[in-house]
Design an enzyme around this catalytic site. Structure first.
Site, PDB file in Angstrom:
ATOM      1  CE  LYS A   1      17.498 -27.344  35.989  1.00 34.89           C
ATOM      2  NZ  LYS A   1      17.099 -27.005  34.369  1.00 34.89           N
TER       3      LYS A   1
ATOM      4  CG  HIS B   1      -7.443 -44.737  55.319  1.00 35.19           C
ATOM      5  ND1 HIS B   1      -8.298 -45.071  56.620  1.00 35.19           N
ATOM      6  CD2 HIS B   1      -8.345 -44.729  53.729  1.00 35.19           C
ATOM      7  CE1 HIS B   1      -9.527 -45.647  55.749  1.00 35.19           C
ATOM      8  NE2 HIS B   1      -9.552 -45.627  54.698  1.00 35.19           N
TER       9      HIS B   1
ATOM     10  CD  GLU C   1       9.644 -26.844  36.390  1.00 31.88           C
ATOM     11  OE1 GLU C   1       8.926 -27.155  35.584  1.00 31.88           O
ATOM     12  OE2 GLU C   1       9.928 -26.603  36.999  1.00 31.88           O
TER      13      GLU C   1
HETATM   14  O1  F6P Z   1      13.513 -28.354  36.650  1.00 26.74           O
HETATM   15  C1  F6P Z   1      13.855 -27.544  35.481  1.00 26.74           C
HETATM   16  C2  F6P Z   1      12.850 -28.099  34.000  1.00 26.74           C
HETATM   17  O2  F6P Z   1      13.752 -27.554  33.656  1.00 26.74           O
HETATM   18  C3  F6P Z   1      11.764 -28.572  33.831  1.00 26.74           C
HETATM   19  O3  F6P Z   1      10.655 -27.079  33.577  1.00 26.74           O
HETATM   20  C4  F6P Z   1      11.602 -29.520  32.967  1.00 26.74           C
HETATM   21  O4  F6P Z   1      10.503 -29.892  33.219  1.00 26.74           O
HETATM   22  C5  F6P Z   1      12.759 -30.719  33.704  1.00 26.74           C
HETATM   23  O5  F6P Z   1      13.620 -29.540  34.004  1.00 26.74           O
HETATM   24  C6  F6P Z   1      13.323 -31.199  32.020  1.00 26.74           C
HETATM   25  O6  F6P Z   1      13.817 -30.923  31.283  1.00 26.74           O
HETATM   26  P1  F6P Z   1      14.757 -31.288  30.271  1.00 26.74           P
HETATM   27  O7  F6P Z   1      13.251 -31.956  29.413  1.00 26.74           O
HETATM   28  O8  F6P Z   1      14.864 -30.126  29.314  1.00 26.74           O
HETATM   29  O9  F6P Z   1      15.370 -32.454  30.461  1.00 26.74           O
END
Ligand code: F6P
Length: 559
Positions: free
Chosen positions: A522, A398, A367
């Site tokens: 998202k 394994h 990430e």
């Molecule tokens: O998937 C993206 C992300 O923003 C990550 O970087 C982060 O750790 C996770 O989602 C959870 O985000 P939040 O802590 O804002 O819920």
């Protein structure tokens, strides 16, 4: 006039020429021609020993890589990171996870404000909360002491605490009221539903962990948890005086950078732990998000974890590049990815307590450095983060080691193990057996890296071997030995990888602290959900997605 990209600069070009000569050199040859290679390529810091001798490089390679680090201004970047400059340029803010582990007597003034007092004020509030739990004084709405805490979070708000609580489970403090700490992250509710079927609502508390407090995965689990508590504690058998406000206050804690959103959701102000926008989600286990860790291991061990990370921060800041563990680990990766064309990297801990370490690093590395645009917005013409995955080494032996030994992919491996384990077990009979099992595990760890390096040449007897028994070897690896697995060495191990990621990002000229790539998914998921729920028109969908949605609709109709 933009500065030339790193792959157009002298040090990179010199390395590319050097790599053409090195590509045909087998790791086995590098060892047979160089006694003392282990000592020459091994460095120690903060309870960790890093052996880089099984990398496919020689002294000259390392010198050229160090020149690349200097050309990419790694020392200046390290200084800027630790001083709190706005190194996260796309979001215009510092990345100050290192401030979370500064000791109270130090100060770090960033843009006119000393951050250390605020960091330690949060730790003090955490300590007060942990004490209440451990004294059996945190009571649910019906007056019974809380026994189980379920962390609802995902990504950085899940993986760090999950990984560390598992790794340090032996460090539970004695003589305290025990709290079972559990983790539910998946938006499908399956992990949560399992806990809800087993836990007692009267003695269960939920920690809502979300930096943004907008993550749908976490909020949808939180709603389910709230409904469950309300139905069970406020149903027909409700006790005198139990109302929704009391349930909310006694059964939820919020950990977030957004106090407003925690408040809107109904988390009582005194049960919120807020942190700062300058703490990246995947770098956040060191503060408020670490509450589940402190609940398991106690505040003293949590502070030892911070101290270990701080020891690595100091090493990172003070050691010369040629002795600097994060810099060297980063350079080994750069050499493999960019010059030997090895774009797969496996993380292989040889200690069951590190079961979640690979999953944690998958987020930390991919990430952070899964990027293809430089700080000034140009497409890179070179590879960045490799595909990184892993598993406990003994289990992976394994499973996918077959590919490492005889497949067609070149893979870099990190072997990780503590030197000593079980010598403190009280029962002498079990202790001897367990110490033997640990030595067995180490023998496997060392054997695997040796066979990956030498291939067939690791076998003593020489003779004709059928081709299907051929091991070509030449797979590079690093071995990291922890003196033992303690809160402090785990802290320095995690900080080592955080800084490794930063050094690689600096050389690749990318921002390791944002994650714009996950945002579009998202957004589109939100649109797709509205269609699935019949709240939007399906006509604009592509043919495949339309077909899949219609398959669900028709299954729901039972046709
Ligand atoms: O998937 C993206 C992300 O923003 C990550 O970087 C982060 O750790 C996770 O989602 C959870 O985000 P939040 O802590 O804002 O819920």
């Amino acid at each position: 006039m933009p500065h030339p990209m790193i792959d157009q600069q002298d040090a990179w070009q010199a390395l590319a020429a050097h790599a053409r000569k090195m590509r045909t050199t087998h790791l086995g040859e590098l060892f047979s021609n160089a006694p003392g290679r282990h000592a020459a390529f091994t460095r120690r810091a903060a309870g960790l020993t890093l052996d880089l001798s099984k990398q496919r490089w020689r002294d000259e390679t390392l010198e050229r890589l160090l020149a690349l680090a200097r050309e990419a201004e790694v020392p200046e970047a390290i200084r800027a990171l630790l001083a709190g400059e706005r190194v996260n340029r796309s979001e215009d803010r510092p990345a100050l996870h290192t401030a979370l582990r500064l000791p109270p007597e130090e100060s770090l003034v960033v843009e006119g404000e000393d951050l250390v007092p605020a960091v330690h004020a949060t730790l003090a509030r955490m300590a007060t909360m942990v004490e209440r739990f451990h004294a059996g004084q945190w009571r649910g709405a019906t007056g019974r002491a809380i026994r189980d805490v379920v962390n609802l979070g995902v990504g950085g708000s899940d993986l760090g605490p999950l990984m560390v609580t598992h790794a340090l489970a032996d460090y539970r403090p004695e003589g305290v009221h025990t709290i079972g700490v559990h983790f539910a992250s998946t938006m499908d509710g399956s992990q949560l539903a399992d806990y809800l079927s087993r836990l007692n609502p009267e003695t269960t508390l939920f920690v809502l962990s979300s930096k943004s407090f907008t993550t749908i995965d976490t909020l949808s689990n939180a709603r389910t948890a709230r409904d469950w508590l309300m139905a069970r504690l406020m149903g027909e058998n409700r006790e005198e005086g139990v109302d929704a406000e009391l349930v909310m206050r006694q059964h939820f804690i919020g950990l977030s950078a957004s106090p407003e959103k925690m408040h809107e959701w109904g988390i009582a102000d005194e049960h919120q732990l807020a942190f700062w926008e300058w703490v990246g989600g995947r770098y956040s286990l060191w503060g408020a998000i670490g509450l589940p860790i402190a609940l398991v291991v106690g505040m003293d061990h949590f502070r030892a974890l911070l101290a270990g990370a701080h020891a690595m921060d100091r090493h990172f800041s003070e050691a010369p590049l040629s002795d600097n563990l994060p810099v060297l680990l980063a350079l080994a990766g750069i050499w493999n990815v960019n010059f030997l064309d090895i774009r797969a990297h496996s993380i292989l801990p040889y200690d069951g307590r590190l079961e979640y370490f690979a999953a944690y690093l998958e987020q930390l590395e991919m990430e952070s450095n899964g990027k293809s645009v430089t700080h000034d917005g140009r497409e890179v013409g070179y590879s960045t983060c490799p595909v990184l995955w892993g598993q406990l080494g003994p289990n992976a032996q394994h499973a996918f080691y077959q590919l490492l030994h005889q497949g067609t992919q070149s893979v870099e491996c990190d072997f990780i193990a503590p030197k000593v384990r079980y010598d403190d077990v009280a029962d002498p009979a079990t202790r001897d057996h367990l110490m033997g099992q640990h030595r067995l595990t180490l023998a496997n760890c060392f054997a695997q890296s040796r066979v990956l390096m030498l291939g067939d040449k690791a076998i003593k007897e020489d003779g004709p071997r059928p081709v299907y028994k051929h091991y070509r070897g030449n797979q590079p690896s690093s071995t990291l030995l922890l003196d033992r697995l303690t809160p402090a060495t785990l802290g320095s191990l995690i900080a080592l990888y955080e800084h490794k990621v930063f050094v690689q990002a600096t050389i690749w000229d990318i921002n390791p602290f944002d994650q714009w790539g996950v945002e579009l998914g998202k957004q589109i998921a939100g649109e797709t959900q509205r269609i699935l729920e019949h709240q939007a028109d399906i006509a604009d969908m592509d043919d495949s997605t339309r077909g899949l949605i219609e398959a669900v609709w028709s299954a729901e109709r039972g046709s």
